[in-house]
Design an enzyme around this catalytic site. Structure first.
Site, PDB file in Angstrom:
ATOM      1  N   GLY A 115       0.798  -1.226   0.000  1.00 19.59           N
ATOM      2  CA  GLY A 115       0.000   0.000   0.000  1.00 19.59           C
ATOM      3  C   GLY A 115       0.823   1.265   0.000  1.00 19.59           C
ATOM      4  O   GLY A 115       0.461   2.262   0.635  1.00 19.59           O
ATOM      5  N   LEU A 116       1.963   1.218  -0.724  1.00 14.49           N
ATOM      6  CA  LEU A 116       2.765   2.420  -0.938  1.00 14.49           C
ATOM      7  C   LEU A 116       3.256   3.077   0.352  1.00 14.49           C
ATOM      8  O   LEU A 116       3.227   4.304   0.492  1.00 14.49           O
ATOM      9  CB  LEU A 116       1.991   3.451  -1.768  1.00 14.49           C
ATOM     10  CG  LEU A 116       1.809   3.093  -3.241  1.00 14.49           C
ATOM     11  CD1 LEU A 116       0.830   4.048  -3.903  1.00 14.49           C
ATOM     12  CD2 LEU A 116       3.152   3.127  -3.972  1.00 14.49           C
ATOM     13  N   CYS A 122      -2.444   3.553  -9.275  1.00 13.77           N
ATOM     14  CA  CYS A 122      -3.158   3.917  -8.041  1.00 13.77           C
ATOM     15  C   CYS A 122      -4.589   4.352  -8.338  1.00 13.77           C
ATOM     16  O   CYS A 122      -4.868   4.885  -9.400  1.00 13.77           O
ATOM     17  CB  CYS A 122      -2.479   5.087  -7.337  1.00 13.77           C
ATOM     18  SG  CYS A 122      -0.719   5.051  -7.428  1.00 13.77           S
ATOM     19  N   LYS A 178       4.502   4.036 -15.798  1.00 17.59           N
ATOM     20  CA  LYS A 178       4.437   2.612 -15.424  1.00 17.59           C
ATOM     21  C   LYS A 178       2.996   2.123 -15.488  1.00 17.59           C
ATOM     22  O   LYS A 178       2.118   2.654 -14.815  1.00 17.59           O
ATOM     23  CB  LYS A 178       5.019   2.401 -14.023  1.00 17.59           C
ATOM     24  CG  LYS A 178       5.033   0.936 -13.588  1.00 17.59           C
ATOM     25  CD  LYS A 178       5.867   0.748 -12.332  1.00 17.59           C
ATOM     26  CE  LYS A 178       5.849  -0.687 -11.852  1.00 17.59           C
ATOM     27  NZ  LYS A 178       6.722  -0.887 -10.681  1.00 17.59           N
ATOM     28  N   ASN A 230       3.161  -3.726 -14.063  1.00 18.14           N
ATOM     29  CA  ASN A 230       2.985  -3.686 -12.622  1.00 18.14           C
ATOM     30  C   ASN A 230       2.359  -5.039 -12.219  1.00 18.14           C
ATOM     31  O   ASN A 230       2.168  -5.907 -13.059  1.00 18.14           O
ATOM     32  CB  ASN A 230       2.076  -2.502 -12.255  1.00 18.14           C
ATOM     33  CG  ASN A 230       2.348  -1.999 -10.842  1.00 18.14           C
ATOM     34  OD1 ASN A 230       2.680  -2.778  -9.958  1.00 18.14           O
ATOM     35  ND2 ASN A 230       2.200  -0.703 -10.641  1.00 18.14           N
ATOM     36  N   THR A 231       2.010  -5.204 -10.958  1.00 16.03           N
ATOM     37  CA  THR A 231       1.516  -6.514 -10.503  1.00 16.03           C
ATOM     38  C   THR A 231       0.098  -6.792 -10.990  1.00 16.03           C
ATOM     39  O   THR A 231      -0.666  -5.879 -11.285  1.00 16.03           O
ATOM     40  CB  THR A 231       1.519  -6.589  -8.975  1.00 16.03           C
ATOM     41  OG1 THR A 231       0.745  -5.497  -8.469  1.00 16.03           O
ATOM     42  CG2 THR A 231       2.925  -6.510  -8.423  1.00 16.03           C
ATOM     43  N   GLY A 270       8.408 -10.710 -13.105  1.00 19.23           N
ATOM     44  CA  GLY A 270       8.921 -12.059 -12.854  1.00 19.23           C
ATOM     45  C   GLY A 270      10.295 -12.357 -13.394  1.00 19.23           C
ATOM     46  O   GLY A 270      10.710 -13.521 -13.428  1.00 19.23           O
TER      47      GLY A 270
END
Lengths: 302, 243
Positions: free
Chosen positions: A71-72, A130, A165, A192-193, A244
């Site tokens: 959470g940054l 975000c 990103k 990103n994830t 990954g």
């Protein structure tokens, strides 16, 4: 044999960059190895104000990877520029990528302008995954229009290269990348994830305090290859590939898909020496696949 | 902190779902009792953080509870097998604050680090009292080992099967002590925090990503700001704990 690459006008001695959120502000890794071997460092995601982040638990394991919902957590842009980056500069002379997050356009603009004016920052990576607090929490990165809006606003206040990103949690990542290019972005970084979740069978409840988290690690590598390949078809600006990456071979594969440089994330958490070892293994892997100049292989699979 | 290969010398069950493993390898990065190691296991992405029970030159002892698939795999390993460890992780206990009569309180899987601490404190001539808390008689381990160090040992079990019936806090009411050290499940630490008559140190547990301070996965709030359990902890001083 050449491992140098040029990323948005900044020369990197090799394309390997620890990804934001997996390397802190870098200097603590000097306890494991000399971090001057790195191509660059993307430091911990930074917001305008200090953030504690999400409630515990923040980490869950996955087959070939992990979920995080940190959470940054960060001390805020002013503290990062005043304390963290000077601390990193004491032990590190290669390029630094500031990683900026925000919950409104105004916040992005403010933080990016401060980062742009800081002598320790070489490139700015803008995380648009975000949620937008002014748009019902929808991520900026999931709509081409909001990605374009943030890119334009940030570019208007930055002289240094701006890399956007991207989140992979979209239907068509190429159209989002194109919007960033149209907005004047100097590059894009992805992925990103991936949004993910685990349930604890003992409590029968979500394992993460935040319920959902971001999946990273080797599990997502083929998704990253696919998305970098698609984005390379859509834009002319440089791509930083990530997702990954765990070996020198993975670096080469993502570059063939279209990446100019490559970030290493989850692997740093499993093995603090991961980036050092990947860099050390690059020449051997290049030799094996008859590559003499890494900068020439970007997009080679197309 | 160091990354190196260790070889298993022995690995055996010492209580219900609890195993003791001794390994040979480079222990030079371990500097204080209460630190932990992070163990790589084939087939699992994240390492398993396990507290150091005791160490000497070239030999490491860990005691771990089998709680999931990773520790289950560890429990099936045998002498001669090799493991890659990150060693010297975490801050460990500050022994300089113990006073002459420290109280050591370990609950369940929190018992092991108390052993390395107790051995060092007794070697310094301190006279520790040790309270070891378990659920039932089948869970009890290491009571004799602590006695062999010369410590005054009190065992508690929730069901009263062995020793004092109840929780560790039930055993400390009449005790006099100069300082306390503790490790155990959070409800035990909280009860101890409230029941303790002196300052002390508490070792916390949290789900970790890296184990060496990089991912911010295990951060907690303290009176002295945010702390990473893996790097700035796992040991916190009583005065800084926020519940």
């Amino acid at each position: 044999m050449n491992t140098k690459v040029n990323l948005c006008g900044v020369e990197l001695q090799n394309p390997v960059i620890p990804a934001s959120g997996t390397f802190g502000f870098g200097y603590e890794f000097t306890q494991w190895y000399d971090i001057n071997c790195l191509g660059a460092i993307s430091v911990k995601g930074t917001t305008e104000k200090e953030r504690f982040g999400n409630i515990q638990p923040r980490i869950a394991e996955a087959p070939s990877g992990l979920l995080n919902a940190v959470g940054l957590q960060n001390p805020g842009i002013e503290a990062v520029l005043a304390h963290e980056l000077p601390e990193l500069r004491k032990v590190y002379s290669q390029p630094i990528i500031a990683n900026i997050s925000g919950f409104s356009k105004e916040e992005y603009v403010k933080s990016c302008a401060l980062a742009d004016a800081d002598e320790n920052v070489d490139l700015i990576e803008v995380n648009i995954s975000c949620p937008n607090v002014h748009a019902g929490g929808m991520s900026f990165g999931t709509e081409a229009s909001s990605a374009l809006e943030i890119t334009k606003a940030v570019k208007a206040v930055c002289k240094k290269p701006v890399i956007i990103k991207l989140t992979p949690n979209v239907t068509d990542i190429a159209s989002i990348a194109k919007a960033c290019e149209d907005g004047g972005a100097d590059g894009v970084s992805l992925i990103n994830t991936l949004l993910a979740m685990r349930i604890d069978l003992k409590t029968k409840k979500p394992l993460l305090g935040n319920v959902t988290g971001g999946l990273s690690g080797p599990a997502v590598f083929p998704v990253a290859v696919r998305m970098v390949y698609q984005v390379y078809n859509a834009v002319k600006i440089p791509i930083i590939g990530m997702g990954g990456v765990s070996s020198a071979e993975d670096v080469i594969e993502l570059m063939l898909a279209g990446a100019t440089a490559v970030q290493v994330g989850a692997a740093n958490l499993k093995d603090p020496c991961a980036c050092r070892d990947i860099i050390a293994n690059l020449p051997k892997a290049m030799e094996k696949y008859n590559i003499t100049d890494l900068s020439k292989i970007t997009g080679g699979a197309h | 902190m160091k990354k190196s290969i260790f070889e298993i010398i022995e690995n055996r069950s010492i209580a219900k779902d609890v195993c003791l493993m001794r390994l040979t390898g480079d222990t030079s990065a371990i500097t204080a009792p209460g630190q932990f190691v992070n163990i790589e296991l084939e087939g699992f992405y994240l390492r398993r953080p396990i507290s150091v029970c005791d160490w000497e030159y070239g030999v490491l002892t860990i005691i771990y509870k089998v709680v999931g698939k990773g520790t289950e795999k560890m429990s099936a390993m045998t002498a001669g097998e090799k493991l890659e460890l990150l060693t010297g992780l975490g801050n460990g206990y500050d022994m300089t604050l113990s006073g002459e009569r420290p109280l050591l309180v370990g609950g369940g899987a929190g018992v092991p680090p108390m052993y390395g601490l107790c051995r060092r404190l007794t070697a310094q001539g301190k006279r520790p009292t040790v309270i070891l808390g378990f659920n039932t008689a089948a869970d009890v381990f290491f009571a004799e080992e602590f006695k062999a160090l010369g410590a005054n040992v009190i065992v508690t079990t929730v069901d009263g099967g062995v020793g004092v019936k109840g929780f560790v806090t039930d055993a400390m009411k009449e005790l006099e002590y100069s300082y306390f050290y503790s490790c155990g499940p959070e409800p035990m630490l909280k009860a101890l925090y409230n029941a303790s008559a002196t300052e002390g140190q508490l070792s916390f547990e949290e789900r970790m990503g890296c184990g060496f301070g990089a991912c911010m996965g295990c951060t907690c709030k303290t009176k002295y700001g945010n702390k990473r359990i893996c790097k700035d902890g796992p040991v916190l001083k009583k005065e800084e704990v926020v519940w």
